[in-house]
Motif scaffolding. Structure first.
Motif, short mmCIF file in Angstrom:
data_model
loop_
_atom_site.label_atom_id
_atom_site.label_comp_id
_atom_site.label_asym_id
_atom_site.label_seq_id
_atom_site.Cartn_x
_atom_site.Cartn_y
_atom_site.Cartn_z
N GLY A 98 0.83 -1.20 0.00
CA GLY A 98 0.00 0.00 0.00
C GLY A 98 0.86 1.24 0.00
N THR A 99 0.26 2.34 0.38
CA THR A 99 0.95 3.64 0.39
C THR A 99 1.43 3.97 1.81
OG1 THR A 99 -0.42 4.45 -1.43
CG2 THR A 99 0.70 6.10 -0.09
N VAL A 100 2.65 4.47 1.91
CA VAL A 100 3.21 4.90 3.20
C VAL A 100 3.68 6.35 3.04
CG1 VAL A 100 4.96 4.52 4.96
CG2 VAL A 100 3.91 2.57 3.80
N GLU A 101 3.33 7.16 4.02
CA GLU A 101 3.73 8.56 4.00
C GLU A 101 4.53 8.91 5.25
OE1 GLU A 101 -0.16 10.48 1.72
OE2 GLU A 101 -0.07 10.43 3.92
N ALA A 102 5.52 9.78 5.06
CA ALA A 102 6.22 10.35 6.20
C ALA A 102 5.58 11.71 6.48
CB ALA A 102 7.71 10.53 5.89
N THR A 103 5.05 11.87 7.69
CA THR A 103 4.29 13.08 8.00
C THR A 103 4.76 13.71 9.31
OG1 THR A 103 2.58 11.80 9.17
CG2 THR A 103 2.26 12.20 6.81
N LEU A 104 4.38 14.98 9.48
CA LEU A 104 4.59 15.71 10.73
C LEU A 104 3.26 16.32 11.15
CD1 LEU A 104 7.91 17.66 9.95
CD2 LEU A 104 7.66 15.60 11.35
N ALA A 127 7.04 12.95 2.53
CA ALA A 127 7.37 12.06 1.42
C ALA A 127 6.27 11.00 1.31
CB ALA A 127 8.73 11.40 1.63
N THR A 128 6.11 10.46 0.11
CA THR A 128 5.09 9.44 -0.15
C THR A 128 5.66 8.33 -1.02
OG1 THR A 128 3.34 11.11 -0.08
CG2 THR A 128 2.79 9.02 -1.10
N ARG A 129 5.38 7.08 -0.64
CA ARG A 129 5.77 5.93 -1.45
C ARG A 129 4.56 5.03 -1.62
NH1 ARG A 129 11.78 4.42 0.98
NH2 ARG A 129 12.77 6.42 0.44
N GLU A 130 4.31 4.64 -2.85
CA GLU A 130 3.14 3.84 -3.17
C GLU A 130 3.54 2.41 -3.53
OE1 GLU A 130 1.13 5.89 -6.26
OE2 GLU A 130 0.51 7.58 -4.99
N ASN A 131 2.59 1.47 -3.29
CA ASN A 131 2.77 0.06 -3.62
C ASN A 131 4.04 -0.52 -3.00
OD1 ASN A 131 0.41 0.01 -5.24
ND2 ASN A 131 1.57 0.90 -6.95
N VAL A 132 4.25 -0.22 -1.72
CA VAL A 132 5.40 -0.78 -1.00
C VAL A 132 4.89 -1.73 0.08
CG1 VAL A 132 6.86 1.22 -1.40
CG2 VAL A 132 5.41 1.16 0.62
N LEU A 133 5.77 -2.64 0.49
CA LEU A 133 5.44 -3.57 1.57
C LEU A 133 5.31 -2.78 2.87
CD1 LEU A 133 5.14 -6.66 1.32
CD2 LEU A 133 7.40 -6.85 2.41
N ARG A 134 4.23 -3.00 3.61
CA ARG A 134 4.02 -2.22 4.83
C ARG A 134 3.35 -3.06 5.90
NH1 ARG A 134 -1.14 1.78 3.44
NH2 ARG A 134 -2.73 0.13 3.49
N ILE A 135 3.54 -2.62 7.16
CA ILE A 135 2.90 -3.25 8.31
C ILE A 135 2.42 -2.15 9.25
CG2 ILE A 135 4.34 -5.32 8.18
CD1 ILE A 135 5.95 -4.20 10.55
N GLU A 155 10.42 -14.39 16.74
CA GLU A 155 10.93 -13.03 16.59
C GLU A 155 11.77 -12.92 15.33
OE1 GLU A 155 12.33 -10.28 20.04
OE2 GLU A 155 14.15 -11.19 19.20
N ARG A 156 11.64 -11.76 14.63
CA ARG A 156 12.41 -11.56 13.41
C ARG A 156 12.80 -10.08 13.29
NH1 ARG A 156 9.89 -13.41 7.81
NH2 ARG A 156 9.76 -15.38 9.03
N SER A 157 14.03 -9.84 12.85
CA SER A 157 14.51 -8.47 12.64
C SER A 157 14.06 -7.97 11.27
CB SER A 157 16.03 -8.41 12.74
OG SER A 157 16.46 -8.78 14.04
N ILE A 158 13.76 -6.68 11.20
CA ILE A 158 13.31 -6.08 9.96
C ILE A 158 14.10 -4.81 9.69
CG2 ILE A 158 10.96 -6.98 10.15
CD1 ILE A 158 10.15 -4.12 11.08
N LYS A 159 14.01 -4.31 8.45
CA LYS A 159 14.58 -3.03 8.08
C LYS A 159 13.44 -2.15 7.60
CE LYS A 159 18.18 -0.84 5.27
NZ LYS A 159 19.25 -1.06 4.26
N ALA A 160 13.24 -1.04 8.33
CA ALA A 160 12.10 -0.17 8.04
C ALA A 160 12.52 1.01 7.16
CB ALA A 160 11.49 0.35 9.33
N GLY A 161 11.54 1.53 6.40
CA GLY A 161 11.75 2.71 5.57
C GLY A 161 10.92 3.86 6.09
N LEU A 162 10.09 4.45 5.22
CA LEU A 162 9.20 5.54 5.65
C LEU A 162 8.22 5.03 6.70
CD1 LEU A 162 8.23 7.48 2.40
CD2 LEU A 162 9.90 8.10 4.12
N ALA A 163 7.83 5.93 7.60
CA ALA A 163 6.91 5.52 8.65
C ALA A 163 6.06 6.68 9.11
CB ALA A 163 7.69 4.94 9.85
N ASN A 164 4.89 6.37 9.61
CA ASN A 164 4.02 7.32 10.29
C ASN A 164 3.34 6.60 11.43
OD1 ASN A 164 1.80 5.90 9.13
ND2 ASN A 164 1.90 7.20 7.30
#
Length: 378
Positions: free
Chosen positions: A37-43, A302-310, A331-340
Motif C-alpha cells: 500500500g501507500t506509506v507517508e512520512a508526516t509531521l 514524502a510518499t511511497r506507493e505500492n510498498v510492503l508495509r505493516i 521473533e524476526r529483525s526487519i529493516k524499516a523505511g518511511l513511517a508514520n
C-alpha cells in the motif's frame, strides 16, 4: 504386587492429569497480514492550530476621548473607507472653522495688497516715461520704482500668509483624523470595546489595552499551527498538508505550507515551537469556516506507493516483530523505511502474506510463547 501396580497406574494418571491441567495455555493474539500500500512520512502540530483571516486589524484612535458616534455593531459587514467610530471633537471642529476663516481673510488681504502692487508698478512705468521726457526728476522716478517694489514684496508676503493659513487648516483636519476610525478594508466587525458616550482609551504598542474595534476579512482564510522545534528543519514552503477541524468531523481539507516562522516561540517552559502558516488548496472548501476554529495540520514530507508495509504498532524496540508460525511466536529483525503513526514501510525481513502480531501490549506475548490467533467477535 497387583496392588502396587494399580497404585502406580493411579499415580501416573493423576500426575498426567495435573500436568495437563497446569500446562501453559496458548496466548490469544491479534495478527495482521503483511501487505502492500501507500506509506507517508508526516509531521503533525504539537498543539491545536487556528483558522485565521488573511486580513485582520485591531483599530484604536490615536487619542482618547468620549465616543460620540458608533456606526456599527458586532457582526456587521462594512465597506472600505466606512466611518466606524468617532470621538467628541467640537473643539477641533471649532479650530478648523477658525482656520478656514483665516484662509479666506488671508486671501482677501493678498488680493488687496497685490492690486495695490500692480497699480504701483504701473505708476513707476509712467514716472519712467515722464523722466525720459524731462517732466519729472530722477528722484521722483526712483521713489515710484521703490514703492512698486515694496508693494510687490508685500503681495508675495500676503500670498505666503495664505499658504500658512492653509497649512494651519490642514493641521486641524489631521487632528480630526486622530479621533475617527475608518475601515481600512471591507470586512466584518468581530468585537467592539466601548459604548456610545463611554471614554475610549488608545492602545499604544506594548500596553495591554484592548482595541476599540476588531475587524477581519473572512473572504481569505489560512491556518496557523505550532510545530515542534525539532521538526522545523524538515518543513519547507510548498509542502502538501492535510487539514482537519473539530467543527467538521470526518472531513479532510488539503493545503500547502506558505510560511515557516524564522524564529522559535517559547510559549511555555520546555515547549518550544515554530509557527507555520498553511493556505487552503481549494479556497471554496474553506468558505463558511469561522475565524478562530481549532485546526490540526499534517505535513506530508514524502510518499511511497505500492510498498510492503505493516502497522507501526506491531514493531518492537530494536526494529523487530513477532510472527505467528505453527502456533508459536517467532521473533524476526526487519529493516524499516518511511513511517508514520499508522504504517511503516518494510524494505527487508518480511514477505507479503506473512502474519505478524499486533497485540504486543498483552501479557505473555514474547518470543517463544505458544499462541493462537484471536478470532474476531461476530
Amino acid at each position: 504386587m497387583r496392588r502396587l501396580v494399580t497404585a502406580l497406574i493411579i499415580v501416573a494418571i493423576l500426575a498426567a492429569t495435573a500436568f495437563w491441567l497446569s500446562r501453559p495455555k496458548p496466548v490469544a493474539v491479534t495478527v495482521a497480514s503483511v501487505g502492500t500500500g501507500t506509506v507517508e512520512a508526516t509531521l503533525a502540530n504539537t498543539r491545536a492550530g487556528t483558522v485565521e483571516a488573511c486580513q485582520r486589524t485591531k483599530l484604536s484612535t490615536i487619542v482618547g476621548g468620549r465616543i460620540e458616534y458608533l456606526g456599527v455593531k458586532e457582526g456587521d459587514k462594512v465597506d472600505k473607507g466606512q466611518l466606524l467610530l468617532k470621538l467628541w471633537n467640537d473643539d477641533q471642529q471649532a479650530s478648523s472653522t477658525l482656520a478656514a476663516a483665516q484662509v479666506t481673510l488671508a486671501a482677501k488681504r493678498a488680493e488687496e495688497v497685490c492690486i495695490a502692487a500692480t497699480n504701483a508698478e504701473k505708476e513707476a512705468s509712467r514716472q519712467a516715461e515722464l523722466r525720459a521726457r524731462g517732466f519729472v526728476s530722477p528722484s521722483r522716478e526712483e521713489s515710484a520704482r521703490t514703492d512698486a517694489e515694496v508693494r510687490r514684496a508685500a503681495c508675495a508676503t500676503a500670498r505666503a500668509d495664505i499658504a500658512q493659513a492653509e497649512a494651519r487648516l490642514k493641521s486641524t483636519r489631521v487632528d480630526q483624523g486622530r479621533v475617527a476610525l475608518y475601515a481600512p478594508f471591507a470586512g466584518t466587525v468581530a468585537k467592539i470595546v466601548g459604548e456610545l458616550g463611554e471614554y475610549s482609551t488608545p492602545s499604544p504598542p506594548g500596553v495591554p489595552t484592548p482595541p476599540a474595534i476588531d475587524l477581519f476579512d473572512a473572504s481569505c482564510l489560512y491556518v496557523k499551527a505550532p510545530m515542534d522545534e525539532v521538526d522545523a528543519p524538515k518543513i519547507a514552503v510548498g509542502q502538501p498538508v492535510r487539514i482537519t477541524l473539530d467543527a467538521l468531523p470526518g472531513k479532510v481539507l488539503t493545503g500547502t505550507v506558505r510560511r515557516v516562522a524564522p524564529y522559535v516561540s517559547a510559549v511555555e517552559k520546555q515547549a518550544r515551537t515554530v509557527d507555520i502558516e498553511v493556505d487552503f488548496a481549494k479556497p471554496d472548501e474553506a468558505a463558511g469556516l469561522l475565524v478562530g476554529y481549532s485546526a490540526d495540520v499534517e505535513i506530508i514530507l514524502a510518499t511511497r506507493e505500492n510498498v510492503l508495509r505493516i502497522p507501526t504498532a506491531a514493531i518492537l524496540e530494536g526494529g523487530k516483530v513477532l510472527l505467528l508460525e505453527d502456533g508459536k511466536l517467532v521473533e524476526r529483525s526487519i529493516k524499516a523505511g518511511l513511517a508514520n503513526w499508522e504504517h511503516t514501510e518494510i524494505s527487508e525481513g518480511l514477505q507479503a502474506g506473512e502474519r505478524i502480531v499486533t497485540s504486543l501490549e498483552r501479557s505473555g506475548v514474547v518470543a517463544g510463547a505458544k499462541a493462537t490467533e484471536e478470532q474476531a467477535a461476530r
